[in-house]
Design a protein around this motif. Structure first.
Motif, PDB file in Angstrom:
ATOM      1  N   SER A 333       0.840  -1.195   0.000  1.00 40.17           N
ATOM      2  CA  SER A 333       0.000   0.000   0.000  1.00 40.17           C
ATOM      3  C   SER A 333       0.875   1.245   0.000  1.00 40.17           C
ATOM      4  N   MET A 334       2.006   1.165   0.676  1.00 41.65           N
ATOM      5  CA  MET A 334       2.920   2.302   0.633  1.00 41.65           C
ATOM      6  C   MET A 334       3.456   2.508  -0.782  1.00 41.65           C
ATOM      7  N   LYS A 335       3.807   1.402  -1.409  1.00 39.83           N
ATOM      8  CA  LYS A 335       4.313   1.523  -2.775  1.00 39.83           C
ATOM      9  C   LYS A 335       3.247   2.049  -3.720  1.00 39.83           C
ATOM     10  N   LEU A 336       2.046   1.596  -3.514  1.00 39.54           N
ATOM     11  CA  LEU A 336       0.964   2.069  -4.374  1.00 39.54           C
ATOM     12  C   LEU A 336       0.697   3.544  -4.136  1.00 39.54           C
ATOM     13  N   ALA A 337       0.897   3.979  -2.918  1.00 38.33           N
ATOM     14  CA  ALA A 337       0.674   5.389  -2.640  1.00 38.33           C
ATOM     15  C   ALA A 337       1.713   6.246  -3.358  1.00 38.33           C
ATOM     16  N   THR A 338       2.920   5.716  -3.476  1.00 39.52           N
ATOM     17  CA  THR A 338       3.945   6.518  -4.149  1.00 39.52           C
ATOM     18  C   THR A 338       3.686   6.617  -5.643  1.00 39.52           C
ATOM     19  N   VAL A 339       3.119   5.564  -6.217  1.00 40.43           N
ATOM     20  CA  VAL A 339       2.899   5.601  -7.665  1.00 40.43           C
ATOM     21  C   VAL A 339       1.451   5.935  -7.989  1.00 40.43           C
ATOM     22  N   ASN A 340       0.773   6.466  -7.047  1.00 39.60           N
ATOM     23  CA  ASN A 340      -0.651   6.710  -7.244  1.00 39.60           C
ATOM     24  C   ASN A 340      -1.002   7.562  -8.460  1.00 39.60           C
ATOM     25  N   PRO A 341      -0.275   8.577  -8.751  1.00 39.69           N
ATOM     26  CA  PRO A 341      -0.650   9.412  -9.889  1.00 39.69           C
ATOM     27  C   PRO A 341      -0.797   8.649 -11.188  1.00 39.69           C
TER      28      PRO A 341
ATOM     29  N   GLY B  48      -1.536   9.793   4.486  1.00 36.35           N
ATOM     30  CA  GLY B  48      -2.979   9.675   4.383  1.00 36.35           C
ATOM     31  C   GLY B  48      -3.397   8.807   3.211  1.00 36.35           C
ATOM     32  N   ARG B  49      -2.707   8.995   2.106  1.00 30.14           N
ATOM     33  CA  ARG B  49      -3.027   8.189   0.928  1.00 30.14           C
ATOM     34  C   ARG B  49      -2.701   6.728   1.186  1.00 30.14           C
ATOM     35  N   ARG B  50      -1.572   6.530   1.841  1.00 33.63           N
ATOM     36  CA  ARG B  50      -1.187   5.144   2.138  1.00 33.63           C
ATOM     37  C   ARG B  50      -2.206   4.486   3.041  1.00 33.63           C
ATOM     38  N   THR B 136      -4.533 -13.746  -1.674  1.00 32.24           N
ATOM     39  CA  THR B 136      -5.143 -13.230  -2.900  1.00 32.24           C
ATOM     40  C   THR B 136      -4.978 -11.723  -2.990  1.00 32.24           C
ATOM     41  N   GLN B 137      -5.202 -11.076  -1.887  1.00 33.08           N
ATOM     42  CA  GLN B 137      -5.102  -9.624  -1.893  1.00 33.08           C
ATOM     43  C   GLN B 137      -3.667  -9.192  -2.159  1.00 33.08           C
ATOM     44  N   VAL B 138      -2.729  -9.859  -1.555  1.00 33.31           N
ATOM     45  CA  VAL B 138      -1.326  -9.489  -1.756  1.00 33.31           C
ATOM     46  C   VAL B 138      -0.942  -9.684  -3.213  1.00 33.31           C
ATOM     47  N   ARG B 139      -1.421 -10.778  -3.791  1.00 29.41           N
ATOM     48  CA  ARG B 139      -1.093 -11.018  -5.198  1.00 29.41           C
ATOM     49  C   ARG B 139      -1.723  -9.962  -6.084  1.00 29.41           C
ATOM     50  N   LEU B 140      -2.932  -9.593  -5.722  1.00 29.97           N
ATOM     51  CA  LEU B 140      -3.598  -8.544  -6.495  1.00 29.97           C
ATOM     52  C   LEU B 140      -2.801  -7.262  -6.446  1.00 29.97           C
ATOM     53  N   MET B 141      -2.381  -6.898  -5.247  1.00 32.19           N
ATOM     54  CA  MET B 141      -1.643  -5.645  -5.121  1.00 32.19           C
ATOM     55  C   MET B 141      -0.308  -5.727  -5.842  1.00 32.19           C
ATOM     56  N   GLN B 142       0.311  -6.883  -5.777  1.00 31.03           N
ATOM     57  CA  GLN B 142       1.580  -7.031  -6.499  1.00 31.03           C
ATOM     58  C   GLN B 142       1.376  -6.892  -7.999  1.00 31.03           C
ATOM     59  N   THR B 143       0.289  -7.489  -8.468  1.00 28.54           N
ATOM     60  CA  THR B 143       0.032  -7.400  -9.909  1.00 28.54           C
ATOM     61  C   THR B 143      -0.222  -5.964 -10.330  1.00 28.54           C
ATOM     62  N   VAL B 144      -0.998  -5.280  -9.512  1.00 34.18           N
ATOM     63  CA  VAL B 144      -1.262  -3.880  -9.828  1.00 34.18           C
ATOM     64  C   VAL B 144       0.037  -3.086  -9.830  1.00 34.18           C
ATOM     65  N   MET B 145       0.861  -3.349  -8.815  1.00 38.68           N
ATOM     66  CA  MET B 145       2.152  -2.675  -8.731  1.00 38.68           C
ATOM     67  C   MET B 145       2.994  -2.924  -9.963  1.00 38.68           C
ATOM     68  N   ASP B 146       3.062  -4.218 -10.328  1.00 37.29           N
ATOM     69  CA  ASP B 146       3.883  -4.559 -11.483  1.00 37.29           C
ATOM     70  C   ASP B 146       3.344  -3.941 -12.746  1.00 37.29           C
ATOM     71  N   SER B 147       2.033  -3.941 -12.872  1.00 34.73           N
ATOM     72  CA  SER B 147       1.477  -3.402 -14.106  1.00 34.73           C
ATOM     73  C   SER B 147       1.656  -1.899 -14.167  1.00 34.73           C
ATOM     74  N   ILE B 148       1.688  -1.267 -13.030  1.00 35.67           N
ATOM     75  CA  ILE B 148       1.894   0.172 -13.035  1.00 35.67           C
ATOM     76  C   ILE B 148       3.325   0.514 -13.387  1.00 35.67           C
ATOM     77  N   SER B 149       4.207  -0.190 -12.739  1.00 34.76           N
ATOM     78  CA  SER B 149       5.600   0.248 -12.802  1.00 34.76           C
ATOM     79  C   SER B 149       6.417  -0.516 -13.826  1.00 34.76           C
ATOM     80  N   SER B 150       5.785  -1.174 -14.765  1.00 36.54           N
ATOM     81  CA  SER B 150       6.589  -1.924 -15.731  1.00 36.54           C
ATOM     82  C   SER B 150       7.093  -0.982 -16.818  1.00 36.54           C
TER      83      SER B 150
END
Lengths: 432, 150
Positions: A333-341, B48-50, B136-150
């Motif tokens: 969630s912290m990482k997602l917050a950093t890349v939120n934009p 707050g966002r986190r 499941t949730q962790v995998r979802l978040m990882q996938t989202v992370m990877d898809s964002i930052s690829s």
């Protein structure tokens, strides 16, 4: 870290990643249920491998010994015929229906699953041959651990009692002559055995629920009066088959004399040797088995726990795993917050895989490459684009209509939950 | 007590509902993320966002599990009650003090939402489902992370 699939290709669909990873956990469960079904078929087909529970070695050992003698006696057993099993099944269900009327418990599920079918066939085809004698020597060999055996034998003795026309009067008397505690076990053991074995089998059916309820009912009835319960089967049998309806759960206050005979029935001794028979310890045992079954479940879920034995170590591992997962959620969630934009495009593109059913999603990277450059962020676009149809372009200009469309498509979201989420998020904004 | 078959039924149900629950979780979480991203301005703090994202993660977990599970019910209750701190709470569900609990069981109770209100047997069952949902949730978040930052 307890990471899931190590390589999540960005170009893969969200769906695919998850299915692959989740199926690995799903395999075990589906395998179990399939094995169980196979086991039953094998039995009915006359393989006599033994009841295929999910601990095959134990039942094999016992059941093979169990089936030998009757087999020699009667050649009429189903090793020959495949049509036999089906007819057996029909007859079994009919008989097991009678069982349920006998003492109100539903043995049907258990029997069909755990090879009581064969014992049923044995007792019926045996006819004049007393199954009791065939069981006796086996009873000595088999250790006390085999609850299935005890359950099967209990079922058999139930068979003997049930089919008064078929079974030997001598065998009936022997089973009748069983002492209070053993007959008490007869009645307690089947539902307990059911509960245990159904749990062991891990088969996804209603029977677990029914078995659990039956076990509970049995237990609650036992607590009313152990001694009275013990006498019930004898009393009913001496009266005849008419008392079937009264039997089982409706434990009246029959204060017939308890039989002081020593246990002649070796099966019951074997099953419960060294274990107390009062309701509390039985309930405790069932509870302990439940707990052990759930620990096994957890063992499958937590990686790296298959070789760990012992409840304390397992619990430590479970606690560590839950803590690590929660820490991972925080970290992500912290990482997602950093890349939120950068989230907007990805939300849309990742949403699409769920909408796959509504669109035909074709994996065509080359033609879509051009479109990817239109995207403002232009990131992971491969994944996004592969899923996208032309609708993506329509939604590209404004994100809102796309999400709205998705919302209408996903009928799973009830408005009730929707409101809750909105409350939560709105309150979030309010708080921070 | 066994409103749901725990081992057998839950496994098959987990298999059958896995796809549906994953979809539910993903859609819920992604929409929440989108909403957070839209409503977060330059003024809103990173912390707050986190926090909001973390709450969205747990909310989507509980949402996908629905009311079938005790832990999801407790989690939803906690999320809702935190959202309405100003309003008086109707009932505080006092958990029965569990006797004969090992300290490990106590730790587990603190970790799993709704833990204090269950007996040990149910606690194990809820832990299993909670772990399943968490992964499941962790995998979802990882996938989202990877898809964002690829």
């Amino acid at each position: 870290m307890y990471r899931g699939p190590p390589d999540q290709l960005p170009s893969c669909l969200l769906d695919l990643n998850w299915e692959q990873t989740m199926e690995s956990t799903g395999h075990f469960e589906s395998a179990l249920s399939s094995v169980d079904g196979m086991g039953v078929h094998k039995l009915v087909g006359g393989h006599h491998v033994g009841v295929r529970l999910h601990s095959p070695p134990r039942p094999n050992r016992s059941m093979v010994g169990h089936f030998h003698q009757p087999q020699q006696a009667m050649g009429g057993l189903p090793p020959s015929g495949t049509p036999m099993p089906l007819t057996h099944l029909d007859q079994f269900s009919a008989d097991l229906g009678r069982f349920s009327s006998f003492d109100g418990r539903n043995y049907g599920h258990l029997a069909t699953r755990f090879g009581l079918l064969d014992t049923e066939s044995l007792s019926r085809t045996a006819g004049s041959q007393s199954p009791q004698t065939s069981r006796l020597p086996i009873g000595r060999e088999i250790p006390a651990q085999n609850r299935l055996q005890s359950d099967v034998n209990n079922g058999e003795s139930m068979n003997a009692r049930e089919e008064s026309s078929v079974s030997d009067p001598a065998s009936r008397e022997v089973s009748l002559g069983a002492p209070a505690w053993s007959s008490e076990k007869k009645r307690k053991a089947p539902p307990k055995g059911k509960a245990k074995e159904v749990g062991l089998a891990n088969s996804a059916m209603d029977p677990p629920k029914v078995a659990e309820e039956d076990a509970k009912r049995c237990r609650s009835n036992e607590k009313d009066g152990n001694e009275d319960d013990a006498v019930k089967p004898k009393v009913e049998q001496t009266d005849g088959s008419s008392s079937n309806g009264n039997g089982g759960q409706k434990q009246g206050r029959n204060t017939a004399a308890k039989s002081p005979e020593p246990p002649k029935d070796y099966i019951h001794v074997r099953a419960r040797r060294g274990q107390a028979t009062d309701s509390h310890s039985l309930a405790e045992r069932v509870r302990r088995e439940k707990i052990s079954q759930r620990m096994k479940l957890l063992q499958d879920l937590v990686p790296g726990c298959s070789k760990v034995t012992g409840k304390a170590v397992m619990l430590d591992e479970i606690i560590n795993y839950v803590q690590s997962l929660q820490r991972q959620v925080e970290f992500l969630s912290m990482k997602l917050a950093t890349v939120n934009p950068h989230l907007d495009i990805n939300n849309l593109s990742n949403l699409l895989p769920k909408d796959v059913h509504h669109q035909t999603c074709v994996y065509t990277p080359p033609p879509c490459v051009d479109h990817s450059q239109h995207l403002p962020d232009g990131m992971e676009t491969q994944s996004a684009v592969n899923l996208l149809d032309s609708t993506f372009h329509q939604g590209l200009s404004t994100h809102q209509p796309f999400l709205v469309g998705f919302e209408s498509a996903s009928s799973q979201l009830g408005t009730f939950w929707e409101d809750d989420l909105q409350n939560i998020t709105h309150m979030d904004i309010g708080q921070s | 007590m066994e409103s749901k078959s725990y081992t057998t039924g839950s496994r098959d149900n987990a298999n059958r509902n896995l796809e549906g629950s994953k979809t539910l979780m993903a859609s819920h979480f992604l929409r929440a993320l989108f909403r957070i991203q839209q409503t977060s301005t330059t003024r809103s703090s990173f912390a707050g966002r986190r926090r909001r994202i973390r709450r969205a993660a747990y909310a989507s977990m509980a949402y996908s599990a629905g009311t079938r599970r005790a832990w999801s019910r407790a989690l939803l209750r906690k999320l809702r009650s935190r959202a309405r701190l100003r309003f008086p709470r109707r009932l505080s569900r006092a958990a029965r003090p569990q006797r004969g609990d090992t300290d490990q069981a106590q730790v587990l109770r603190k970790l799993v939402p709704g833990g204090p209100g269950m007996d040990y047997c149910k606690l194990l069952e809820e832990t299993a489902d909670y772990i399943r949902c968490l992964t499941t949730q962790v995998r979802l978040m990882q996938t989202v992370m990877d898809s964002i930052s690829s």
